[in-house]
Design a protein around this motif. Structure first.
Motif, PDB file in Angstrom:
ATOM      1  N   ARG A   4       0.835  -1.204   0.000  1.00 18.31           N
ATOM      2  CA  ARG A   4       0.000   0.000   0.000  1.00 18.31           C
ATOM      3  C   ARG A   4       0.866   1.250   0.000  1.00 18.31           C
ATOM      4  NH1 ARG A   4      -2.658  -1.565   5.425  1.00 18.31           N
ATOM      5  NH2 ARG A   4      -3.095  -3.724   4.971  1.00 18.31           N
ATOM      6  N   TYR A   5       1.603   1.436  -1.062  1.00 17.02           N
ATOM      7  CA  TYR A   5       2.483   2.585  -1.069  1.00 17.02           C
ATOM      8  C   TYR A   5       1.946   3.687  -1.961  1.00 17.02           C
ATOM      9  CZ  TYR A   5       3.962  -0.634  -4.686  1.00 17.02           C
ATOM     10  OH  TYR A   5       3.964  -1.536  -5.685  1.00 17.02           O
ATOM     11  N   GLY A   6       2.357   4.891  -1.646  1.00 19.78           N
ATOM     12  CA  GLY A   6       2.018   6.047  -2.459  1.00 19.78           C
ATOM     13  C   GLY A   6       3.311   6.739  -2.822  1.00 19.78           C
ATOM     14  N   THR A   7       3.408   8.005  -2.497  1.00 18.40           N
ATOM     15  CA  THR A   7       4.614   8.750  -2.830  1.00 18.40           C
ATOM     16  C   THR A   7       5.711   8.590  -1.783  1.00 18.40           C
ATOM     17  OG1 THR A   7       3.673  10.709  -1.795  1.00 18.40           O
ATOM     18  CG2 THR A   7       3.366  10.467  -4.173  1.00 18.40           C
ATOM     19  N   ASP A   8       5.392   7.994  -0.645  1.00 14.14           N
ATOM     20  CA  ASP A   8       6.417   7.717   0.351  1.00 14.14           C
ATOM     21  C   ASP A   8       6.203   6.324   0.919  1.00 14.14           C
ATOM     22  OD1 ASP A   8       4.442   7.807   2.346  1.00 14.14           O
ATOM     23  OD2 ASP A   8       4.830   9.883   2.837  1.00 14.14           O
ATOM     24  N   VAL A   9       6.973   5.963   1.903  1.00 11.34           N
ATOM     25  CA  VAL A   9       6.905   4.604   2.440  1.00 11.34           C
ATOM     26  C   VAL A   9       6.064   4.500   3.715  1.00 11.34           C
ATOM     27  CG1 VAL A   9       9.090   3.878   1.406  1.00 11.34           C
ATOM     28  CG2 VAL A   9       9.090   4.953   3.666  1.00 11.34           C
ATOM     29  N   THR A  10       5.362   5.557   4.080  1.00 13.68           N
ATOM     30  CA  THR A  10       4.568   5.544   5.314  1.00 13.68           C
ATOM     31  C   THR A  10       3.561   4.398   5.331  1.00 13.68           C
ATOM     32  OG1 THR A  10       4.791   7.940   5.492  1.00 13.68           O
ATOM     33  CG2 THR A  10       3.048   6.906   6.790  1.00 13.68           C
ATOM     34  N   ASN A  11       2.866   4.190   4.228  1.00  8.77           N
ATOM     35  CA  ASN A  11       1.877   3.104   4.179  1.00  8.77           C
ATOM     36  C   ASN A  11       2.539   1.736   4.305  1.00  8.77           C
ATOM     37  OD1 ASN A  11      -0.457   4.662   3.968  1.00  8.77           O
ATOM     38  ND2 ASN A  11      -0.137   4.952   1.776  1.00  8.77           N
ATOM     39  N   MET A  12       3.729   1.600   3.757  1.00 10.54           N
ATOM     40  CA  MET A  12       4.436   0.323   3.866  1.00 10.54           C
ATOM     41  C   MET A  12       4.867   0.078   5.315  1.00 10.54           C
ATOM     42  SD  MET A  12       4.112  -0.930   0.950  1.00 10.54           S
ATOM     43  CE  MET A  12       5.187  -2.347   0.956  1.00 10.54           C
ATOM     44  N   ARG A  13       5.256   1.134   6.007  1.00  7.88           N
ATOM     45  CA  ARG A  13       5.607   1.002   7.417  1.00  7.88           C
ATOM     46  C   ARG A  13       4.394   0.528   8.222  1.00  7.88           C
ATOM     47  NH1 ARG A  13       4.774   4.272  11.737  1.00  7.88           N
ATOM     48  NH2 ARG A  13       5.989   3.708  13.561  1.00  7.88           N
ATOM     49  N   TYR A  14       3.239   1.137   7.960  1.00 11.06           N
ATOM     50  CA  TYR A  14       2.026   0.712   8.661  1.00 11.06           C
ATOM     51  C   TYR A  14       1.671  -0.732   8.327  1.00 11.06           C
ATOM     52  CZ  TYR A  14       1.124   5.405  10.403  1.00 11.06           C
ATOM     53  OH  TYR A  14       1.225   6.595  11.062  1.00 11.06           O
ATOM     54  N   LEU A  15       1.885  -1.132   7.076  1.00 12.82           N
ATOM     55  CA  LEU A  15       1.629  -2.527   6.698  1.00 12.82           C
ATOM     56  C   LEU A  15       2.557  -3.460   7.473  1.00 12.82           C
ATOM     57  CD1 LEU A  15       0.194  -4.650   5.000  1.00 12.82           C
ATOM     58  CD2 LEU A  15       1.835  -4.160   3.155  1.00 12.82           C
ATOM     59  N   ALA A  16       3.830  -3.099   7.589  1.00 20.45           N
ATOM     60  CA  ALA A  16       4.774  -3.912   8.360  1.00 20.45           C
ATOM     61  C   ALA A  16       4.320  -4.033   9.816  1.00 20.45           C
ATOM     62  CB  ALA A  16       6.179  -3.302   8.287  1.00 20.45           C
ATOM     63  N   LEU A  17       3.867  -2.918  10.396  1.00 20.73           N
ATOM     64  CA  LEU A  17       3.391  -2.945  11.778  1.00 20.73           C
ATOM     65  C   LEU A  17       2.138  -3.807  11.916  1.00 20.73           C
ATOM     66  CD1 LEU A  17       3.984   0.803  12.749  1.00 20.73           C
ATOM     67  CD2 LEU A  17       5.352  -1.192  13.437  1.00 20.73           C
ATOM     68  N   GLU A  18       1.223  -3.716  10.943  1.00 23.90           N
ATOM     69  CA  GLU A  18       0.016  -4.560  10.958  1.00 23.90           C
ATOM     70  C   GLU A  18       0.376  -6.038  10.858  1.00 23.90           C
ATOM     71  OE1 GLU A  18      -2.672  -3.363   7.847  1.00 23.90           O
ATOM     72  OE2 GLU A  18      -2.782  -1.316   8.608  1.00 23.90           O
ATOM     73  N   MET A  19       1.386  -6.347  10.058  1.00 23.76           N
ATOM     74  CA  MET A  19       1.817  -7.737   9.891  1.00 23.76           C
ATOM     75  C   MET A  19       2.629  -8.230  11.090  1.00 23.76           C
ATOM     76  SD  MET A  19       2.902  -7.656   5.837  1.00 23.76           S
ATOM     77  CE  MET A  19       3.246  -9.418   5.655  1.00 23.76           C
ATOM     78  N   GLY A  20       3.099  -7.292  11.926  1.00 27.31           N
ATOM     79  CA  GLY A  20       3.890  -7.664  13.099  1.00 27.31           C
ATOM     80  C   GLY A  20       5.306  -8.104  12.758  1.00 27.31           C
ATOM     81  N   VAL A  21       5.893  -7.513  11.706  1.00 30.04           N
ATOM     82  CA  VAL A  21       7.225  -7.910  11.272  1.00 30.04           C
ATOM     83  C   VAL A  21       8.246  -6.801  11.537  1.00 30.04           C
ATOM     84  CG1 VAL A  21       6.338  -9.510   9.534  1.00 30.04           C
ATOM     85  CG2 VAL A  21       6.839  -7.139   8.876  1.00 30.04           C
ATOM     86  N   LYS A  22       9.485  -7.204  11.681  1.00 27.02           N
ATOM     87  CA  LYS A  22      10.603  -6.265  11.863  1.00 27.02           C
ATOM     88  C   LYS A  22      11.155  -5.814  10.506  1.00 27.02           C
ATOM     89  CE  LYS A  22      13.751  -4.263  14.441  1.00 27.02           C
ATOM     90  NZ  LYS A  22      13.406  -3.026  15.103  1.00 27.02           N
ATOM     91  N   VAL A  23      11.002  -6.685   9.491  1.00 32.05           N
ATOM     92  CA  VAL A  23      11.461  -6.396   8.131  1.00 32.05           C
ATOM     93  C   VAL A  23      10.313  -6.686   7.170  1.00 32.05           C
ATOM     94  CG1 VAL A  23      13.118  -7.003   6.305  1.00 32.05           C
ATOM     95  CG2 VAL A  23      13.830  -7.078   8.714  1.00 32.05           C
ATOM     96  N   LEU A  24      10.054  -5.749   6.254  1.00 36.27           N
ATOM     97  CA  LEU A  24       9.068  -5.979   5.206  1.00 36.27           C
ATOM     98  C   LEU A  24       9.776  -5.876   3.860  1.00 36.27           C
ATOM     99  CD1 LEU A  24       6.187  -6.535   4.255  1.00 36.27           C
ATOM    100  CD2 LEU A  24       5.790  -4.053   4.289  1.00 36.27           C
ATOM    101  N   ILE A  25       9.753  -6.973   3.128  1.00 36.96           N
ATOM    102  CA  ILE A  25      10.333  -7.044   1.786  1.00 36.96           C
ATOM    103  C   ILE A  25       9.194  -6.932   0.790  1.00 36.96           C
ATOM    104  CG2 ILE A  25      11.525  -8.538   0.127  1.00 36.96           C
ATOM    105  CD1 ILE A  25      12.935  -9.812   2.615  1.00 36.96           C
ATOM    106  N   TYR A  26       9.365  -6.068  -0.202  1.00 38.71           N
ATOM    107  CA  TYR A  26       8.330  -5.914  -1.221  1.00 38.71           C
ATOM    108  C   TYR A  26       8.961  -5.644  -2.575  1.00 38.71           C
ATOM    109  CZ  TYR A  26       9.010  -0.883  -0.329  1.00 38.71           C
ATOM    110  OH  TYR A  26       9.540   0.370  -0.170  1.00 38.71           O
ATOM    111  N   GLY A  27       8.153  -5.745  -3.612  1.00 35.05           N
ATOM    112  CA  GLY A  27       8.632  -5.528  -4.976  1.00 35.05           C
ATOM    113  C   GLY A  27       7.789  -4.492  -5.680  1.00 35.05           C
TER     114      GLY A  27
END
Length: 175
Positions: free
Chosen positions: A87-110
């Motif tokens: 769920r990214y837009g012009t920055d990585v804020t949404n990806m950070r929230y996704l990582a927190l929702e998933m409960g992970v320390k590292v989120l890898i995406y493509g």
């Protein structure tokens, strides 16, 4: 633990040998989607000691039915999530929230085809594309996990197409 991370290979036929050789050296390979064909998926799988992978939006239906949309796994006590298109837009804020929702320390995406490393309370990692980069060199990432210590190296490959915009920018000022 040495983890080779790649995404967006977008190949219909043979995987370049350079990439397969890079994968063989890793303890674990993570592919964040868009293999495109089962031939490429099988080549990556055969060259990996262990493969963790998700499907991407451009993958063949057989890959989409084989691989999950997202996955969470453990590497030396570090929870790592993998997704193709977050769920990214012009920055990585949404990806950070996704990582927190998933409960992970590292989120890898493509999906971006350009490398991103963003470290806050979580590590966000997009390895770029080793074959078809966008506004970047062709790359993969090497994620080193040693206990709670995490380090990322972006590795340029020789197999990908050079992004024409980057090639042009580098030519400016040369006479």
């Amino acid at each position: 633990m040495k983890i080779a991370v790649l995404s967006d290979t977008h190949l219909r036929a043979k995987m370049p040998q350079e990439l397969l050789d890079m994968l063989k050296d890793a303890d674990l390979v993570v592919h964040a989607g868009d293999f495109i064909t089962p031939v490429v998926y099988e080549a990556v799988k055969a060259s990996s000691k262990r493969l963790v992978a998700v499907h991407g939006n451009s993958d063949d239906d057989s890959i989409k039915s084989t691989l999950p949309e997202s996955v969470i796994f453990d590497a030396e006590g570090v929870k790592i999530g993998v997704i193709h298109k977050g769920r990214y837009g012009t920055d990585v804020t949404n990806m950070r929230y996704l990582a927190l929702e998933m409960g992970v320390k590292v989120l890898i995406y493509g999906h971006l085809h350009s490398p991103v490393i963003d470290q806050t309370d979580v590590l966000l990692l997009c390895p770029g594309s080793p074959i078809f980069p966008r506004m970047a060199d062709p790359t993969i990432a090497i994620l080193h996990v040693e206990g709670s210590e995490i380090r990322v190296d972006i590795i340029k490959t020789n197999t990908g197409q050079m992004c024409k915009s980057i090639d042009f920018a580098r030519s400016l000022g040369k006479e």
